[in-house]
Design an enzyme around this catalytic site. Structure first.
Site, PDB file in Angstrom:
ATOM      1  CG  ASN A  72      77.830 -46.330  26.190  1.00  0.00           C
ATOM      2  OD1 ASN A  72      77.965 -46.039  25.018  1.00  0.00           O
ATOM      3  ND2 ASN A  72      76.821 -45.877  26.921  1.00  0.00           N
ATOM      4  CB  CYS A 110      82.755 -47.515  30.532  1.00  0.00           C
ATOM      5  SG  CYS A 110      81.968 -47.084  32.094  1.00  0.00           S
ATOM      6  CD  GLU A 164      85.632 -44.393  28.950  1.00  0.00           C
ATOM      7  OE1 GLU A 164      84.601 -45.090  28.740  1.00  0.00           O
ATOM      8  OE2 GLU A 164      85.597 -43.320  29.571  1.00  0.00           O
ATOM      9  CB  CYS A 196      83.499 -43.741  35.307  1.00  0.00           C
ATOM     10  SG  CYS A 196      83.939 -45.461  34.935  1.00  0.00           S
TER      11      CYS A 196
END
Length: 152
Positions: free
Chosen positions: A52, A63, A65, A103
């Protein structure tokens, strides 16, 4: 969704999870102090990490990911992502006991990767008390916003 211990994962899966844990060190999180790392595996076996990245001009950060997914796709758009592992450390720099979950924005990005390559992305959510193994983001997002759902 299955819960397992690290020693129940294959060596390749353990390597993916460990790279996500290691990627937490690359987090730039001066505001939340919540460090997240991710690692994606591509269909050729190569891996790309992400962490992140925060910014004082919210919501300019990104983020872990998505940094991993976007980096992998920018370098190898011809290769499908087969797996992603995610890990996080708290404000004290301690790995979380309970696995951290992506998220909504990250779930949507993973969903579109699955749709783009027409194959599921297996998700490993790391926690020191156990690892969730999820066969597809659709198991986390049962009412998906994709394909015909966007046509009305």
């Amino acid at each position: 969704i299955k819960m397992c211990r690290m020693d129940e994962l294959t060596p390749d899966e353990q390597q993916l999870v460990n790279k996500a844990v290691d990627a937490t060190a690359n987090s730039y999180s001066p505001y939340s102090h919540f460090r997240v790392g991710a690692c994606v595996r591509l269909e050729d076996g190569s891996m790309t990490i992400g962490a992140n990245q925060e910014n004082s001009a919210f919501p300019a950060g990104l983020c872990a990911e998505r940094t991993a997914i976007f980096a992998a796709q920018a370098q190898h758009p011809e290769l499908a992502i087969t797996d992603i592992a995610i890990a996080a450390k708290n404000v004290d720099g301690v790995l979380l006991k309970k696995p951290v979950s992506p998220c909504g924005s990250c779930r949507q990005v993973i969903l579109e990767i699955e749709e783009r390559y027409r194959r599921p992305v297996r998700i490993f959510l790391y926690g020191t008390d156990g690892i969730y193994v999820i066969d597809s983001v659709k198991d986390m997002l049962p009412l998906c916003f994709v394909g015909d759902d966007m046509c009305g």
